[in-house]
Design an enzyme around this catalytic site. Structure first.
Site, PDB file in Angstrom:
ATOM      1  CD  GLU A   1      -2.649   1.559   0.212  1.00  0.00           C
ATOM      2  OE1 GLU A   1      -2.433   2.651  -0.350  1.00  0.00           O
ATOM      3  OE2 GLU A   1      -3.530   0.758  -0.164  1.00  0.00           O
TER       4      GLU A   1
ATOM      5  CE  LYS B   1      -2.793   8.157   7.129  1.00  0.00           C
ATOM      6  NZ  LYS B   1      -3.693   9.191   7.667  1.00  0.00           N
TER       7      LYS B   1
ATOM      8  CB  CYS C   1     -14.022   2.385   2.049  1.00  0.00           C
ATOM      9  SG  CYS C   1     -15.339   2.173   3.235  1.00  0.00           S
TER      10      CYS C   1
ATOM     11  CE  LYS D   1     -21.980   6.621   3.582  1.00  0.00           C
ATOM     12  NZ  LYS D   1     -21.400   7.201   2.398  1.00  0.00           N
TER      13      LYS D   1
ATOM     14  CB  VAL E   1     -28.376  12.369  -3.492  1.00  0.00           C
ATOM     15  CG1 VAL E   1     -28.904  12.555  -4.904  1.00  0.00           C
ATOM     16  CG2 VAL E   1     -28.058  10.916  -3.191  1.00  0.00           C
TER      17      VAL E   1
ATOM     18  NE  ARG F   1     -13.890   6.339  -5.577  1.00  0.00           N
ATOM     19  CZ  ARG F   1     -13.068   7.275  -5.093  1.00  0.00           C
ATOM     20  NH1 ARG F   1     -13.520   8.481  -4.824  1.00  0.00           N
ATOM     21  NH2 ARG F   1     -11.798   7.003  -4.875  1.00  0.00           N
TER      22      ARG F   1
ATOM     23  CG  ASP G   1     -14.301   0.706  -6.165  1.00  0.00           C
ATOM     24  OD1 ASP G   1     -15.194  -0.103  -5.871  1.00  0.00           O
ATOM     25  OD2 ASP G   1     -14.179   1.814  -5.607  1.00  0.00           O
TER      26      ASP G   1
ATOM     27  CG  HIS H   1     -45.948  -2.095  17.421  1.00  0.00           C
ATOM     28  ND1 HIS H   1     -46.187  -1.345  16.283  1.00  0.00           N
ATOM     29  CD2 HIS H   1     -46.593  -1.461  18.430  1.00  0.00           C
ATOM     30  CE1 HIS H   1     -46.952  -0.313  16.600  1.00  0.00           C
ATOM     31  NE2 HIS H   1     -47.211  -0.359  17.913  1.00  0.00           N
TER      32      HIS H   1
END
Length: 457
Positions: free
Chosen positions: A35, A38, A43, A52, A180, A262, A301, A434
């Protein structure tokens, strides 16, 4: 000194790469994980997790603003972006520390540096040759920039996540997931937002009923959007940007966010030179991640399909198990759950109604919807939305689609319903607790089974 030949050399430590590494080590394989940046990849550091965190901060701003309606005295005094950044970075750092600890505890050799494929059994890292019986390509993706220079008020999601202020106004190119989500966060924090989308609907990969409901919600939230509208050019000036669209209109804003998706990060990594089959930058692989070159695999990806961290993660596990001689089930993109964390949230898995009709024919497909207005917990949360089930007549449920505040949390049961090929009667007979929003799934299934209790009509 003899050169170690690893069972598995992984190029890229994002969701796909580190999952392959952890599973491989668990199965007794010797693993090298390479890598340049990192562990955790896009993500963890520049995508899902920080976005998020910002969305949660935005949701809190909205909650404070609307607290009066619940009888709570509170006043919204603005957003301290430095504080938001500190909170967001704290979440990322804790996750990162946990992940690096996990990787080192499994005996995985983490090699820092820029790796490049040089043979079907070797990767070169800053001049050092690392050999492996299997090479797993997991180099991930980068934000598309549609030929624009990222400077002076023109951003991608990466720069947007590092802003030291809430932009007073923003034009967002692209009404997909990234577009969005940022539109939702910025609007909650007090920004004037305009989305430009080339296709006829926002979130165009979702069921059309979901898209229309999101558009209604965004109108209500004063988030402007122009669909079937193509971007033409952007001009930078002291006050921000002027964005021109193909219909001759101009939009003034402080920033323009490019959120058109992407692209695969596969350039200058030696893939083509070694003979790996590619298509428009993507690596072609079969359902088990095998490329056309013996011993070279690809996940995440860079492989055509849905670009989601959990899909790459699942593919990494499949590849590691395959290399270790096991017989895993391949990852089916249709069964990969999707959640969009805008307000209202969107959750879906399986086929949309249009796709189901295209595959099975109109006569074979039936649907049911349950409006969350009839759900007590949704009333408490003050949300609008619905659950939609797409089913084969006298057959299994093949699609689950939901929209509403916190409805992303319902994706678990939605995924089980579709993946385990439950039919309406199976789900309708389950007891749903419920008062929870989870009951909306039971109600939609009861309607599909021909015994709706709360639906009108």
């Amino acid at each position: 000194m003899t050169q170690t030949v690893y069972d598995m050399v992984i190029l890229g430590a994002g969701s796909g790469g580190y999952a392959a590494a952890l599973r491989g080590a668990q199965l007794g394989l010797t693993v090298a994980l390479i890598e340049a940046d990192k562990v955790g990849g896009t993500c963890l550091h520049r995508g899902c997790v920080p976005t998020k965190a910002v969305l949660h901060a935005a949701e809190t701003a909205e909650a404070v603003r609307e607290a009066g309606a619940l009888g709570i005295r509170a006043s919204f005094e603005g957003v301290d972006m430095a504080g938001v950044q500190e909170y967001k970075n704290g979440v990322v750092t804790r996750m990162y520390k946990g992940l690096t600890g996990l990787v080192s505890s499994r005996g995985i050799d983490l090699i820092q540096g820029w790796g490049r494929l040089v043979a079907n059994n070797a990767v070169e890292v800053d001049g050092r040759r690392i050999e492996g019986r299997n090479i797993v390509l997991a180099s991930g993706s980068v934000s598309k920039t549609i030929g624009q220079e990222i400077s002076g008020g023109v951003l991608t999601s990466e720069e947007a996540l590092e802003l030291d202020r809430v932009p007073a106004s923003g034009v967002i190119l692209g009404g997909g997931v990234i577009g969005v989500e940022f539109a939702s966060a910025w609007a909650s924090m007090g920004s004037q937002v305009t989305i430009i989308e080339g296709l006829p609907h926002l979130v165009p990969n979702e069921d059309e009923a979901i898209s229309k409901q999101l558009e209604r919600a965004f109108r209500k939230r004063k988030i402007a959007f122009h669909t079937s509208t193509m971007f033409e050019s952007v001009e930078r000036h002291d006050g921000g940007v002027t964005v021109r669209t193909a219909d001759g209109k101009t939009h003034e804003a402080e920033v323009m966010l490019i959120a058109v998706g992407r692209g695969p990060a596969t350039q200058n990594l030696g893939y083509e030179e070694v003979g790996v089959a590619m298509d428009r930058g993507f690596v072609l692989a079969d359902e088990y991640g095998r490329t056309n070159i013996e011993g070279v695999w690809a996940v995440g990806d860079i492989v055509p399909g849905v670009q989601l961290a959990h899909r790459g993660f699942a593919q990494g596990i499949v590849v590691a198990e395959k290399i270790a001689g096991q017989d895993p089930a391949p990852v089916d993109d249709v069964l990969v759950p999707k959640v969009t964390f805008c307000e209202p949230e969107i959750a879906s898995v399986g086929l949309s109604e249009a796709k189901a009709v295209e595959i099975h024919g109109r006569e074979a497909v039936t649907t049911s919807e349950f409006n969350v207005a009839g759900n007590a917990k949704s009333q408490i949360l003050g949300t609008q939305g619905f659950v939609k089930l797409v089913s084969l007549k006298d057959g299994p449920i093949i699609g689950f689609h939901a929209i509403g505040t916190r409805m992303g949390e319902q994706i678990g049961e939605g995924q089980l319903i579709v993946s385990w090929e439950a039919d309406a009667h199976d789900v309708a007979s389950l007891v749903h607790a419920h008062p929870t929003q989870n009951e909306t799934l039971g109600e939609a299934a009861m309607a599909l089974a021909g015994k709706p209790l709360h639906n009108h009509g």
